[in-house]
Design a protein around this motif. Structure first.
Motif, mmCIF file in Angstrom:
data_model
loop_
_atom_site.group_PDB
_atom_site.id
_atom_site.type_symbol
_atom_site.label_atom_id
_atom_site.label_comp_id
_atom_site.label_asym_id
_atom_site.label_seq_id
_atom_site.Cartn_x
_atom_site.Cartn_y
_atom_site.Cartn_z
ATOM 1 N N GLU A 208 -2.673 9.669 9.878
ATOM 2 C CA GLU A 208 -1.255 9.341 9.338
ATOM 3 C C GLU A 208 -0.704 8.228 10.210
ATOM 4 O OE1 GLU A 208 -0.302 13.339 9.913
ATOM 5 O OE2 GLU A 208 0.032 13.619 7.874
ATOM 6 N N LEU A 209 -0.905 7.969 11.354
ATOM 7 C CA LEU A 209 -0.422 6.382 12.019
ATOM 8 C C LEU A 209 -0.930 5.368 11.191
ATOM 9 C CD1 LEU A 209 -1.286 7.102 15.974
ATOM 10 C CD2 LEU A 209 0.606 5.526 14.778
ATOM 11 N N VAL A 210 -2.313 5.317 10.794
ATOM 12 C CA VAL A 210 -2.785 4.127 10.112
ATOM 13 C C VAL A 210 -2.031 3.954 8.777
ATOM 14 C CG1 VAL A 210 -4.650 3.328 8.960
ATOM 15 C CG2 VAL A 210 -4.827 4.377 11.261
ATOM 16 N N GLU A 211 -1.650 5.266 8.264
ATOM 17 C CA GLU A 211 -0.872 5.179 6.843
ATOM 18 C C GLU A 211 0.438 4.538 6.981
ATOM 19 O OE1 GLU A 211 0.879 7.907 3.251
ATOM 20 O OE2 GLU A 211 -0.636 8.875 4.726
ATOM 21 N N SER A 212 1.149 5.206 8.311
ATOM 22 C CA SER A 212 2.421 4.498 8.254
ATOM 23 C C SER A 212 2.496 3.245 8.759
ATOM 24 C CB SER A 212 3.308 5.496 9.131
ATOM 25 O OG SER A 212 2.558 6.325 10.041
ATOM 26 N N LEU A 213 1.555 2.710 9.620
ATOM 27 C CA LEU A 213 1.364 1.300 9.698
ATOM 28 C C LEU A 213 1.582 0.599 8.506
ATOM 29 C CD1 LEU A 213 -0.811 1.578 13.037
ATOM 30 C CD2 LEU A 213 1.506 0.496 12.990
ATOM 31 N N GLN A 214 0.554 0.941 7.396
ATOM 32 C CA GLN A 214 0.155 0.291 6.580
ATOM 33 C C GLN A 214 1.431 -0.075 5.767
ATOM 34 O OE1 GLN A 214 -2.856 2.499 4.674
ATOM 35 N NE2 GLN A 214 -4.481 1.420 5.595
ATOM 36 N N ILE A 215 2.499 0.729 5.754
ATOM 37 C CA ILE A 215 3.769 0.463 4.992
ATOM 38 C C ILE A 215 4.363 -0.615 5.589
ATOM 39 C CG2 ILE A 215 5.731 1.734 4.537
ATOM 40 C CD1 ILE A 215 4.716 4.493 5.186
ATOM 41 N N ARG A 216 4.239 -0.831 6.916
ATOM 42 C CA ARG A 216 4.919 -2.048 7.347
ATOM 43 C C ARG A 216 4.333 -3.392 6.769
ATOM 44 N NH1 ARG A 216 8.027 0.927 10.948
ATOM 45 N NH2 ARG A 216 6.608 2.542 10.340
ATOM 46 N N GLN A 217 2.886 -3.157 6.813
ATOM 47 C CA GLN A 217 2.420 -4.434 6.089
ATOM 48 C C GLN A 217 2.527 -4.823 4.729
ATOM 49 O OE1 GLN A 217 -1.318 -3.525 7.535
ATOM 50 N NE2 GLN A 217 -0.831 -4.049 9.730
ATOM 51 N N ASP A 218 3.136 -3.697 3.849
ATOM 52 C CA ASP A 218 3.171 -3.834 2.455
ATOM 53 C C ASP A 218 4.422 -4.513 2.015
ATOM 54 O OD1 ASP A 218 0.919 -2.382 2.162
ATOM 55 O OD2 ASP A 218 1.662 -0.564 1.687
ATOM 56 N N VAL A 219 5.034 -5.291 2.734
ATOM 57 C CA VAL A 219 6.170 -6.012 2.531
ATOM 58 C C VAL A 219 6.329 -6.644 1.127
ATOM 59 C CG1 VAL A 219 8.202 -7.626 3.357
ATOM 60 C CG2 VAL A 219 6.412 -6.638 4.954
ATOM 61 N N ASP A 220 5.227 -7.213 0.573
ATOM 62 C CA ASP A 220 5.078 -8.021 -0.734
ATOM 63 C C ASP A 220 4.488 -6.980 -1.630
ATOM 64 O OD1 ASP A 220 6.411 -10.104 0.157
ATOM 65 O OD2 ASP A 220 4.474 -10.584 1.098
ATOM 66 N N ILE A 221 4.566 -5.428 -1.451
ATOM 67 C CA ILE A 221 3.698 -4.696 -2.504
ATOM 68 C C ILE A 221 4.306 -4.740 -3.789
ATOM 69 C CG2 ILE A 221 5.570 -2.688 -2.018
ATOM 70 C CD1 ILE A 221 3.006 -0.986 -1.993
ATOM 71 N N LYS A 222 3.286 -4.787 -4.730
ATOM 72 C CA LYS A 222 3.564 -4.869 -6.135
ATOM 73 C C LYS A 222 4.453 -3.687 -6.939
ATOM 74 C CE LYS A 222 0.892 -5.254 -10.070
ATOM 75 N NZ LYS A 222 0.048 -4.240 -10.115
ATOM 76 N N LYS A 223 5.368 -4.108 -7.388
ATOM 77 C CA LYS A 223 6.011 -3.158 -8.105
ATOM 78 C C LYS A 223 5.831 -3.078 -9.783
ATOM 79 C CE LYS A 223 10.478 -4.275 -5.736
ATOM 80 N NZ LYS A 223 11.926 -4.578 -6.178
#
Lengths: 378, 133
Positions: A208-223
């Motif tokens: 879960e830690l890894v999952e929430s860390l990934q969110i932070r790197q997803d700044v340019d995530i595709k909509k």
């Protein structure tokens, strides 16, 4: 310019010239000030006597709407009573006050100004009017607030590492040293069996830690354009609701706002976490009923998730609800991560989430997916 | 060395409960141990034990993060109960949190004897308990 002596007739002309020069200088300074700063004059009661164009522009009021009104007209209610008491005490004593103030424009939006208030003193040494000179610092202030929020999130991360990982880890340390010290094979077996749970918790916490860390790197995530009903269907399948919980009713109503432009991964995860949260905290006294609804408010897409579960004591837990540190019910499986991840995802996309709840009645979570543009001034 | 009569363990982690129970029974410094999974359970027990000093513990090992009623809320309730307990109780906060604000907050509560960061090893338990007896 040195003040000329007035002994001769010709000196009057030079006085006139001198004064003309002074007025000219003042006029130029006023123009320079009006070009750069937001300026207002008030009387000693705080009633506005003059505003410049920049004041009208940022506050969105016309000059006629401001002059004669008390300065409170742009008070945003953000600062406490002490703040203004201190301000007034300072300037009423004839001293200069400066600081950062959040004001409210006519349309209800907020702006920040760095403000200096200078009293004009009369012959008796007492102020007879005040001038306030302000600069728009909304952008810097918003960045500062965002930075503070980021720092807070980082701190939260340190807490998970320290707390949620330390708890199972320290159990493992103690258990392994017990195994080492034990001389009975059977006893060692019992202890080894005890290792499974902390290892499992450690693994889940880590994931879960890894999952929430990934969110932070997803700044340019595709909509992409998503249909709520399709995402809802997929979430229901992944939760396997029909099979595992046949007594649970989950209804989706997406007629009012059927579509949204959003990252698919996030919408699925938000639905998944809010639904599993409702399932986890269902009441043993009644069959769970959850209603999902998408709708438009102020032109923006929202979603609410309403359940009839055990509810949350909001008075005691409001601040911690979306945090990392706690669970709110006597439920040992709940690690309280889901809502944190959900909140992080929503905030990454500029939205917000809040909850209303009553113990024994149920909870409703409200999600605003995007930033409300009409209230932003950047 | 005098034995301690009663110790309360207030912590929701059942693995940790097992470890402490087992460690205590191996060192023979405590006669009886009672386990509570959250602050509410412990407060309820203390409330119903007023007037019976034998049931009031000598030592409480208190976790901070617990469901229903956490360690801080327990301490708030304990402070209200304290005058009616009629016995000196030593409370040790035993937590996984190294957050300085938690440590500071605990130190400012005079009812808390000390703040211990997990894991609490056998040696730590022995030195803690023998300092009391």
């Amino acid at each position: 310019m040195p003040l000329p002596m007035l002994s001769k007739e010709s000196d009057k002309l030079s006085l006139f010239k001198y004064l003309e020069g002074v007025f000219n200088d003042l006029e130029q300074q006023k123009i320079a000030l009006d070009q750069s700063a937001i300026v207002a004059f008030t009387d000693t009661k705080g009633d506005i006597t003059y505003v410049n164009d920049k004041f009208c522009e940022i506050s969105q009021y016309a000059r006629e709407e401001l002059v004669g009104q008390n300065h409170r007209i742009i008070n945003s209610g953000y600062h406490g009573k002490d703040f203004f008491t201190n301000l007034w005490r300072t300037i009423a004593q004839g001293k200069v006050w400066s600081g950062e103030i959040r004001n409210r424009a006519k349309d209800g939006s907020h702006y920040w100004v760095y403000t200096t208030i200078v009293p004009y003193l009369g012959a008796n040494g007492k102020p007879y009017q005040y001038v306030s000179i302000r600069f728009d610092i909304t952008k810097q202030k918003n960045q500062e607030l965002e930075l503070k929020q980021r720092t807070k999130q980082l701190e939260d991360f340190c807490f998970i590492v320290s707390h949620n990982l330390r708890a199972p880890l320290s159990n493992l340390l103690l258990l392994t040293s017990m195994i080492k010290e034990s001389d009975s094979l059977e006893d060692q077996r019992t202890l080894i069996d005890k290792l499974a749970k902390p290892v499992h918790i450690l693994n889940e916490t880590f994931n879960e830690l890894v999952e929430s860390l990934q969110i932070r790197q997803d700044v340019d995530i595709k909509k992409e354009k998503l249909r709520f009903d399709e995402c809802f269907q997929k979430t229901m399948e992944s939760l396997n609701v029909d099979v595992i919980y046949p007594d649970i009713t989950i209804e989706g109503n997406f007629d009012k706002a059927p579509e949204i432009h959003y990252p698919k991964k996030y919408l699925m995860s938000i639905m998944h976490n809010l639904l599993s949260n409702a399932i986890r905290y269902r009441s043993p006294k009644r069959n769970l009923k959850v209603e999902l609804e998408s709708y438009l408010k102020n032109g923006e897409v929202h979603m609410k998730v309403k359940d009839n579960g055990i509810g949350i004591d909001m008075a005691a837990n409001e601040k911690k609800l979306f945090g990392l540190r706690k669970t709110f019910h006597d439920n040992h499986d709940a690690k309280g991560f889901g809502l944190f991840i959900t909140k992080t995802q929503i905030e990454t996309m500029g939205g917000s989430i809040y909850a209303e709840s009553e113990l024994e009645k149920g909870s409703t979570f409200f999600v605003q997916f995007h930033k409300n543009e009409s209230y932003e001034r950047n | 060395m005098k034995e301690i009569d009663t110790l309360f363990l207030v912590d929701d982690d059942d693995t940790y409960q097992f470890i402490v129970q087992r460690t205590l029974s191996s060192i023979n410094l405590v006669k009886s141990i009672r386990i509570f999974s959250n602050g509410r359970e412990a407060i309820n027990f203390l409330e119903s034990s007023i007037g019976d000093p034998n049931l009031i513990p000598d030592v409480i090992l208190l976790d901070l993060t617990m469901p229903i009623m956490d360690g801080w809320q327990f301490l708030e309730n304990y402070i209200l109960l304290k005058p009616r307990l009629g016995k000196r109780v030593h409370i040790y906060v035993v937590s996984s949190s190294v957050d300085p604000s938690d440590v500071e907050r605990a130190k400012n509560i005079s009812e808390v004897s000390d703040y211990i960061v997990k894991p609490i090893t056998k040696q730590k338990l022995i030195s803690l308990l023998s300092s009391l007896s």
